[in-house]
Design an enzyme around this catalytic site. Sequence first.
Site, short mmCIF file in Angstrom:
data_model
loop_
_atom_site.label_atom_id
_atom_site.label_comp_id
_atom_site.label_asym_id
_atom_site.label_seq_id
_atom_site.Cartn_x
_atom_site.Cartn_y
_atom_site.Cartn_z
N HIS A 204 -33.69 24.49 -58.56
CA HIS A 204 -35.17 24.57 -57.89
C HIS A 204 -35.92 23.51 -58.19
O HIS A 204 -36.37 23.09 -57.21
CB HIS A 204 -35.62 26.00 -58.22
CG HIS A 204 -36.89 26.23 -57.95
ND1 HIS A 204 -37.00 27.43 -56.80
CD2 HIS A 204 -38.17 25.84 -57.92
CE1 HIS A 204 -38.18 27.64 -56.46
NE2 HIS A 204 -39.06 26.84 -57.08
N GLU A 205 -36.30 23.02 -59.21
CA GLU A 205 -37.30 22.21 -59.60
C GLU A 205 -36.72 20.59 -58.75
O GLU A 205 -37.59 20.06 -58.16
CB GLU A 205 -37.52 21.81 -60.96
CG GLU A 205 -38.33 23.05 -61.57
CD GLU A 205 -39.27 23.60 -61.08
OE1 GLU A 205 -40.21 22.79 -60.60
OE2 GLU A 205 -39.77 24.67 -61.02
N HIS A 208 -37.55 20.69 -55.10
CA HIS A 208 -38.87 20.38 -54.63
C HIS A 208 -39.04 18.74 -54.70
O HIS A 208 -39.24 17.92 -53.70
CB HIS A 208 -39.93 20.55 -55.60
CG HIS A 208 -40.09 22.23 -55.61
ND1 HIS A 208 -40.70 22.75 -54.43
CD2 HIS A 208 -39.99 23.20 -56.63
CE1 HIS A 208 -40.74 24.11 -54.49
NE2 HIS A 208 -40.57 24.44 -55.81
N ASP A 281 -44.76 28.99 -54.48
CA ASP A 281 -44.37 28.21 -53.37
C ASP A 281 -44.57 28.71 -52.10
O ASP A 281 -45.06 28.00 -51.06
CB ASP A 281 -42.88 27.69 -53.43
CG ASP A 281 -42.47 27.16 -54.70
OD1 ASP A 281 -43.34 26.41 -55.33
OD2 ASP A 281 -41.31 27.14 -54.99
ZN ZN Z 1 -41.08 26.25 -56.68
#
Ligand code: ZN
Length: 400
Positions: A204-205, A208, A281
């Site tokens: 996930h990180e 981004h 987000d």
């Molecule tokens: Zn996020």
Amino acid sequence: MFHSFRLGSEFVELFVGMGASKVRDLFKQAKEKAPCIVFIDEIDAIGGKRNASGMGGNDEREQTLNQLLTEMDGFEGNSGVIILAATNRPENLDPALLRPGRFDRRVPVELPDLKGREDILKVHAKKVRTEAGIDYNMIARMASGASGAELANIINEAALKAVREHRKVVTQKDLEESIEVVFAGYQKKNAILSDEEKKTVSYHEVGHALVAALQTHSAPVQKITIIPRTSGALGYTMQVEEGNHYLYTKEELENRIATFTGGRAAEEVVFGKITTGASNDIEQATKIARAMITQYGMSDDFDMVAMESINNKYLGGDASLACSDTTAASIDAKVIELVRKQHEKAKQLLEDNREALDRIANYLYQKETITGEEFMDILDHPEKYAQNNEPPVLDAEIVE
Ligand code: ZN
């Protein structure tokens, strides 16, 4: 010079007339001691709009305000008393207070810019002992968006950390780490993420950061970490801010939306399922998309017509719609369309760069924290990282 620091609420008394007499008393003292400054903090406590409710307002408060107005009118230009007041709710002040001849100047205090943050940090750092050669500009850049109080807190947290570790001076590293403490909370040492969760957070990180990097071709982050924080964040990405940025192009805003969707997009591309980890987000992406359409005139259909007005710029800014129900529905549809398009773009970028995504997520999973430089290095020099022969921890087969 005499300074009188008063809180607006100190003038609000239980008994009618007491507040007014306090005001009289204060101004009497001020005139005796002129030249001087009278500073009233949180003036909205007495200077709020009168009779806003329409029903027999607060007599006491009204009398206090009337007395204040009388005293302000009673000044000769040269009496040497300057009145300074502060409020977080300028829109709630009684219009009488803002009339010419009462408060002559209004000074909006916005969040500090890069230079301002650096200066504020230096002021607070004087109260603690620091090692030589601290790079305050660097700390200020890392603390993008911080308020004055948060900056003071960063110095304070750094000092606490030095004390806890029995050191006599605050170091650059203390300061850098306390930025995270102030923004994201302490590291939660005993939080136990399952292996599956840790993998998901890594992807996930990195999702981004990778979407950001692929769009701008520059290092998008200071640091990525998957150590859980007491604030509840499971991972944390510290963005880079190069100097100040006041104007954004439509393309830049679209890219930012895509970056916000990048975390969820990575989960979808890799695991084929989605988690609750993207709620913040979603909020951020929606905010930008909405503002593009209703405030910045960035949609073809509405041209330069304002669809929304901001009520209070200083306190988060509640927006209220100024359009018909039909238009409101069409705004909603456009916001969705805009976010969906960027979300699709993010997914495509990650699919096209799946190998880089795996490589960086794998590295983050093992190290738990990587810097922006490391991130770019892994992205640009895959051969270096392929050589380090560590068995791949992330097995694509686990992924459904
Ligand atoms: Zn996020």
